[in-house]
Write a protein that holds these residues in place. Structure first.
Motif, PDB file in Angstrom:
ATOM      1  N   PRO A   1       1.050  -1.271   0.093  1.00 14.80           N
ATOM      2  CA  PRO A   1       0.013   0.179   0.160  1.00 14.80           C
ATOM      3  C   PRO A   1       0.988   1.193   0.569  1.00 14.80           C
ATOM      4  O   PRO A   1       0.590   2.422  -0.126  1.00 14.80           O
ATOM      5  N   GLU A   2       1.429   1.123   1.191  1.00 11.36           N
ATOM      6  CA  GLU A   2       2.922   2.198   0.691  1.00 11.36           C
ATOM      7  C   GLU A   2       3.721   3.161  -0.547  1.00 11.36           C
ATOM      8  O   GLU A   2       3.591   3.647  -1.408  1.00 11.36           O
ATOM      9  N   HIS A   3       4.313   1.492  -1.593  1.00  7.91           N
ATOM     10  CA  HIS A   3       4.516   1.433  -3.146  1.00  7.91           C
ATOM     11  C   HIS A   3       3.262   2.666  -3.791  1.00  7.91           C
ATOM     12  O   HIS A   3       3.781   3.113  -4.174  1.00  7.91           O
ATOM     13  N   LEU A   4       2.386   1.890  -3.490  1.00  2.00           N
ATOM     14  CA  LEU A   4       0.952   2.706  -4.567  1.00  2.00           C
ATOM     15  C   LEU A   4       0.648   3.616  -4.258  1.00  2.00           C
ATOM     16  O   LEU A   4       0.275   5.142  -5.021  1.00  2.00           O
ATOM     17  N   ALA A   5       0.860   4.088  -2.881  1.00  2.61           N
ATOM     18  CA  ALA A   5       0.465   5.638  -2.302  1.00  2.61           C
ATOM     19  C   ALA A   5       0.897   6.508  -3.402  1.00  2.61           C
ATOM     20  O   ALA A   5       0.509   7.055  -3.973  1.00  2.61           O
ATOM     21  N   ILE A   6       2.681   6.477  -3.416  1.00  2.00           N
ATOM     22  CA  ILE A   6       3.429   6.899  -3.799  1.00  2.00           C
ATOM     23  C   ILE A   6       3.408   7.191  -4.881  1.00  2.00           C
ATOM     24  O   ILE A   6       3.425   8.185  -5.818  1.00  2.00           O
TER      25      ILE A   6
ATOM     26  N   GLU B   1       0.099   9.171  -6.359  1.00  2.00           N
ATOM     27  CA  GLU B   1       0.810  10.290  -6.170  1.00  2.00           C
ATOM     28  C   GLU B   1       1.595  11.051  -6.828  1.00  2.00           C
ATOM     29  O   GLU B   1       1.210  12.267  -7.701  1.00  2.00           O
ATOM     30  N   LEU B   2       2.171  10.637  -7.312  1.00  2.00           N
ATOM     31  CA  LEU B   2       3.243  10.592  -9.520  1.00  2.00           C
ATOM     32  C   LEU B   2       2.579  11.092 -10.440  1.00  2.00           C
ATOM     33  O   LEU B   2       2.765  12.182 -10.647  1.00  2.00           O
TER      34      LEU B   2
ATOM     35  N   VAL C   1      19.603  14.932 -20.427  1.00  2.00           N
ATOM     36  CA  VAL C   1      18.322  15.075 -20.031  1.00  2.00           C
ATOM     37  C   VAL C   1      17.276  14.160 -19.487  1.00  2.00           C
ATOM     38  O   VAL C   1      17.369  13.517 -18.646  1.00  2.00           O
ATOM     39  N   LEU C   2      16.892  14.110 -20.778  1.00  2.00           N
ATOM     40  CA  LEU C   2      15.282  13.323 -20.532  1.00  2.00           C
ATOM     41  C   LEU C   2      16.537  11.402 -20.467  1.00  2.00           C
ATOM     42  O   LEU C   2      15.305  10.648 -19.895  1.00  2.00           O
ATOM     43  N   GLY C   3      17.767  11.550 -20.609  1.00  2.00           N
ATOM     44  CA  GLY C   3      17.857  10.290 -20.617  1.00  2.00           C
ATOM     45  C   GLY C   3      18.370   9.631 -19.284  1.00  2.00           C
ATOM     46  O   GLY C   3      18.491   8.666 -18.487  1.00  2.00           O
ATOM     47  N   ALA C   4      18.901  11.009 -18.650  1.00  3.05           N
ATOM     48  CA  ALA C   4      19.586  10.773 -16.714  1.00  3.05           C
ATOM     49  C   ALA C   4      18.191  10.542 -16.362  1.00  3.05           C
ATOM     50  O   ALA C   4      18.422   9.556 -15.289  1.00  3.05           O
ATOM     51  N   LEU C   5      16.665  10.782 -16.416  1.00  2.00           N
ATOM     52  CA  LEU C   5      15.392  10.874 -16.338  1.00  2.00           C
ATOM     53  C   LEU C   5      15.419   9.367 -16.376  1.00  2.00           C
ATOM     54  O   LEU C   5      14.904   8.508 -15.054  1.00  2.00           O
ATOM     55  N   LEU C   6      14.999   9.666 -17.401  1.00  2.00           N
ATOM     56  CA  LEU C   6      14.678   7.765 -17.231  1.00  2.00           C
ATOM     57  C   LEU C   6      15.999   6.896 -16.799  1.00  2.00           C
ATOM     58  O   LEU C   6      15.518   5.716 -17.312  1.00  2.00           O
ATOM     59  N   SER C   7      16.995   7.277 -16.690  1.00  2.00           N
ATOM     60  CA  SER C   7      17.893   6.365 -15.533  1.00  2.00           C
ATOM     61  C   SER C   7      17.777   5.762 -14.496  1.00  2.00           C
ATOM     62  O   SER C   7      18.667   5.455 -14.158  1.00  2.00           O
ATOM     63  N   SER C   8      16.731   7.126 -13.923  1.00  2.00           N
ATOM     64  CA  SER C   8      16.594   6.552 -12.466  1.00  2.00           C
ATOM     65  C   SER C   8      16.354   6.293 -11.861  1.00  2.00           C
ATOM     66  O   SER C   8      15.521   5.141 -12.675  1.00  2.00           O
ATOM     67  N   LYS C   9      16.133   6.106 -11.091  1.00  2.00           N
ATOM     68  CA  LYS C   9      15.405   5.020 -10.068  1.00  2.00           C
ATOM     69  C   LYS C   9      14.363   5.119  -9.801  1.00  2.00           C
ATOM     70  O   LYS C   9      13.117   5.040  -9.965  1.00  2.00           O
ATOM     71  N   VAL C  10      13.230   6.658 -10.431  1.00  2.00           N
ATOM     72  CA  VAL C  10      12.103   7.274 -10.199  1.00  2.00           C
ATOM     73  C   VAL C  10      11.617   6.555 -11.298  1.00  2.00           C
ATOM     74  O   VAL C  10      10.566   5.997 -11.170  1.00  2.00           O
ATOM     75  N   ALA C  11      12.258   7.178 -12.420  1.00  2.00           N
ATOM     76  CA  ALA C  11      11.744   6.339 -13.500  1.00  2.00           C
ATOM     77  C   ALA C  11      11.808   4.407 -13.495  1.00  2.00           C
ATOM     78  O   ALA C  11      10.523   4.222 -14.178  1.00  2.00           O
ATOM     79  N   LEU C  12      12.585   3.974 -13.195  1.00  2.00           N
ATOM     80  CA  LEU C  12      12.707   2.477 -12.486  1.00  2.00           C
ATOM     81  C   LEU C  12      11.306   2.119 -11.737  1.00  2.00           C
ATOM     82  O   LEU C  12      10.823   0.912 -12.191  1.00  2.00           O
ATOM     83  N   PHE C  13      10.738   2.738 -11.446  1.00  2.00           N
ATOM     84  CA  PHE C  13       9.764   2.530 -10.362  1.00  2.00           C
ATOM     85  C   PHE C  13       8.482   2.406 -10.465  1.00  2.00           C
ATOM     86  O   PHE C  13       7.901   1.889 -10.504  1.00  2.00           O
ATOM     87  N   PHE C  14       7.970   3.313 -12.185  1.00  2.00           N
ATOM     88  CA  PHE C  14       7.242   3.139 -12.574  1.00  2.00           C
ATOM     89  C   PHE C  14       6.986   2.091 -13.412  1.00  2.00           C
ATOM     90  O   PHE C  14       6.181   1.069 -13.378  1.00  2.00           O
ATOM     91  N   VAL C  15       7.786   1.660 -13.992  1.00  2.00           N
ATOM     92  CA  VAL C  15       8.513   0.045 -14.945  1.00  2.00           C
ATOM     93  C   VAL C  15       8.436  -1.152 -13.439  1.00  2.00           C
ATOM     94  O   VAL C  15       7.321  -1.958 -14.202  1.00  2.00           O
ATOM     95  N   TRP C  16       8.999  -0.594 -12.704  1.00  2.00           N
ATOM     96  CA  TRP C  16       8.821  -1.914 -12.111  1.00  2.00           C
ATOM     97  C   TRP C  16       7.697  -2.193 -10.413  1.00  2.00           C
ATOM     98  O   TRP C  16       7.022  -3.102 -10.818  1.00  2.00           O
TER      99      TRP C  16
ATOM    100  N   LEU D   1       6.965  12.262 -16.017  1.00  2.00           N
ATOM    101  CA  LEU D   1       8.009  12.730 -16.192  1.00  2.00           C
ATOM    102  C   LEU D   1       7.271  14.595 -16.136  1.00  2.00           C
ATOM    103  O   LEU D   1       6.071  14.930 -15.980  1.00  2.00           O
ATOM    104  N   PRO D   2       8.417  15.376 -15.515  1.00  3.69           N
ATOM    105  CA  PRO D   2       7.490  16.518 -15.187  1.00  3.69           C
ATOM    106  C   PRO D   2       8.235  17.459 -15.998  1.00  3.69           C
ATOM    107  O   PRO D   2       8.686  17.095 -17.001  1.00  3.69           O
ATOM    108  N   ASP D   3       7.261  18.498 -16.384  1.00  7.87           N
ATOM    109  CA  ASP D   3       7.688  19.781 -17.210  1.00  7.87           C
ATOM    110  C   ASP D   3       9.221  19.945 -17.528  1.00  7.87           C
ATOM    111  O   ASP D   3       9.702  20.367 -16.337  1.00  7.87           O
ATOM    112  N   PRO D   4       9.305  19.618 -18.680  1.00  8.96           N
ATOM    113  CA  PRO D   4      10.913  19.916 -19.146  1.00  8.96           C
ATOM    114  C   PRO D   4      11.320  22.001 -18.654  1.00  8.96           C
ATOM    115  O   PRO D   4      12.182  21.816 -18.266  1.00  8.96           O
ATOM    116  N   LYS D   5       9.970  22.428 -18.660  1.00  7.33           N
ATOM    117  CA  LYS D   5      10.069  23.628 -18.351  1.00  7.33           C
ATOM    118  C   LYS D   5      10.002  24.611 -17.013  1.00  7.33           C
ATOM    119  O   LYS D   5      10.639  25.579 -16.817  1.00  7.33           O
ATOM    120  N   ASN D   6       9.587  23.196 -15.859  1.00  9.07           N
ATOM    121  CA  ASN D   6      10.393  23.311 -14.634  1.00  9.07           C
ATOM    122  C   ASN D   6      11.577  22.952 -14.370  1.00  9.07           C
ATOM    123  O   ASN D   6      11.869  23.131 -13.026  1.00  9.07           O
TER     124      ASN D   6
END
Length: 558
Positions: free
Chosen positions: A306-311, A314-315, A471-486, A509-514
């Motif tokens: 349930p903790e994983h699902l809540a995060i 939220e994302l 920049v996009l490569g870094a975000l897609l290489s991160s644990k945050v992106a992996l969390f979605f796939v996982w 993904l966050p808005d690249p403008k932000n």
């Protein structure tokens, strides 16, 4: 990597359905059978003589033998005669050999419990029938529907049979497995207080083809429990099935017990039941969680904690999907016969028909090597198939391989263009910067191709006009992106994941403008240097997260 097709059914042979080939029966272990019957409410503390049990694909009778033993114990206590049990059980199998084996096994249990030999055989024959459960006109309702339905991809069946199944069952969608239809038909035969309890592959809980079944269940039924057996061994032989046990019945949605078993041994199976009734909260090898709210509509069932699902929610509520702008996730070209269509520079083929290709094996340590491979482009720029008369060298080449090329399914569907690849090759894609992602990996192995190659089918790739690709490569290489796939991907043995488009498209993904110029510069630098600790740290900032829940994965980033 190609995973083998398995048919872990106690159960089912589809030899009569297509080419005549047969597949062995994979038996469910006795204590797993006990657990499934218990979850279905087919227990010895009830008057089983008044209940009706259905086994839609009985195979060698593993479920039936245990069910009949329980039924006979109940009949003795209540002094019911065999004649009163004529409608207590119904089972099917399409293979006459399986039917005969099951009937003999059930008759032996009956005679051991004092039923005369002739009456035992007659009762077993009445209970167990040769036939296709999915094509039967079943009218009665059942109190328990149990078993291990067959795993057969719908496209492996004869076209006429495929069409009939699709006409009858709304859950057969896209490239669904046949067990989806078994679940739909079984659920529709449940009585008011009935429960369906199956052990089967759980890919439908997350995959595209499972959406209609998920919607059917959330609209009309109640999930009582889900038991993850990915790391366990519920069958007598070892098969790659990624199985789970589901117990589903009528009623309003209440809390759902979600458990993960390490071995699915007798002690762990008993511990699950104790966890469900509240008498035990944990046991060695068993992890349990309680979901007070289940999923809605056709959305995937993300079953971690349930903790994983809540995060995750939220994302997903806060951020846009990866493809919300001009960013696109695609898969590389499939040829239908790589040995023919992928060639080296020495091939005697017109150079304008050869497109430089990158494959999974060309990626190592974050770099894309030139494997000196080319894929044959059989399409004109306008999209139609080329005329081989215009390319005599290529025509001679295909003539040499005419037999294997024409044997492909795509060639049989396109007789005039029998030499075409399954997918169209896009030469213009070569010069486009793209992020390459291998299909099967422990974690997100993202590599930048700055514009040199066309991807092969064992690679997914991401293009974008609005992102700095580093920049996009870094975000897609991160644990945050992996969390979605996982969260969405089927967990394979060994901790590996399938990085398929349907899962990659779940990434937010966050808005690249932000993203500030300073943060963008740092992300790009970390990606170029393959500094994954720094990438993970910077990604948290980009996603406005202070931390991320821990989750198990094999970190193969390099």
């Amino acid at each position: 990597m190609n995973l083998p097709v398995v048919f872990p059914s106690d159960a089912y042979q589809f030899g009569e359905r297509s080419s005549g080939e047969t597949h062995g029966v994979v038996l469910t272990k006795p204590h797993v059978v006990d657990l499934i019957l218990d979850l279905a409410g087919y227990t010895t503390n009830r008057d089983l003589t008044r209940l009706r049990l259905l086994e839609p694909a009985c195979g060698h009778g593993a479920f039936l033998v245990t069910a009949v033993e329980r039924l006979m114990a109940a009949a003795k206590r209540r002094r019911r005669s065999p004649a009163e049990l004529a409608d207590a059980i119904r089972a099917y199998d399409i293979d006459p050999g399986h039917v005969a084996i099951s009937r003999r096994a059930v008759a032996a249990i009956l005679t051991a419990n004092g039923v005369a030999s002739g009456a035992a055989s007659k009762l077993a024959s009445r209970w167990i029938r040769k036939g296709d459960f999915l094509l039967t006109a079943e009218n009665p309702t059942y109190d328990a529907v149990v078993g291990n339905p067959p795993y057969v991809r719908i496209e492996q069946l004869a076209p006429i049979l495929q069409g009939e199944y699709r006409r009858r069952f709304c859950t057969i969608y896209d490239r669904a497995d046949l067990y989806v239809a078994f679940m739909e038909h079984g659920l529709n035969l449940l009585g008011k207080d009935g429960v369906l309890s199956f052990v089967c592959a759980d890919r439908w809980t997350l995959n595209k083809y499972g959406a209609p079944l998920r919607g059917l269940i959330t609209r009309r039924f109640r999930v009582r429990c889900y038991i993850d057996l990915h790391q366990a061994s519920p069958f007598e032989t070892d098969v790659i099935a990624y199985p789970a046990i589901f117990a589903i019945g009528h009623g309003k949605s209440e809390h759902v017990t979600v458990a993960t078993l390490s071995t699915a041994g007798p002690a762990e199976c008993a511990a699950v039941l104790a966890a469900m009734d509240g008498s035990r909260k944990s046991a060695p090898g068993v992890a349990t969680a309680r979901y007070d709210a289940w999923f809605r509509g056709e959305e995937p069932w993300v079953l971690s904690t349930p903790e994983h699902l809540a995060i995750l929610r939220e994302l997903e509520d806060r951020l846009a999907p990866i493809e919300s702008g001009d960013t696109r996730v695609r898969i590389g070209v499939a040829t239908g016969n790589d040995k023919v269509y992928i060639v080296g520079p020495e091939a005697d083929i017109e150079p304008e028909r050869l497109v430089p290709l990158v494959m999974r094996d060309d990626i190592a340590a974050g770099k894309v090597a030139d494997g000196q491979r080319f894929v044959i482009n059989t399409f004109r720029e306008s999209g139609g198939v080329i005329d081989l008369k215009d390319y005599p060298r290529l025509a001679r080449y295909f003539e040499k391989y005419r037999e294997p090329v024409k044997a492909r399914h795509v060639a049989q569907k396109n007789e005039q263009g029998w030499y075409r690849t399954i997918d169209r090759v896009y030469p213009e894609l070569v010069s486009v910067p793209k992020l390459l992602i291998p299909d099967i990996a422990g974690s997100n192995e993202v590599v930048l191709d700055e514009g040199r190659f066309h991807p092969h089918h064992n690679l997914y790739f991401v293009t974008s006009g609005s992102w700095d690709m580093r920049v996009l490569g870094a975000l897609l290489s991160s644990k945050v992106a992996l969390f979605f796939v996982w969260s969405y991907a089927v967990k394979m043995r060994g901790g590996y994941l399938r990085f398929q488009a349907q899962y990659l498209r779940r990434i937010r993904l966050p808005d690249p403008k932000n993203i500030t110029p300073k943060l963008a510069k740092a992300l790009a630098k970390a990606f170029q240097e393959r500094d994954f600790a720094k990438i993970d740290e910077l990604a948290l900032s980009a996603y406005s997260l202070s931390t991320l829940p821990a989750f198990d994965f094999v970190d193969t980033r390099s």
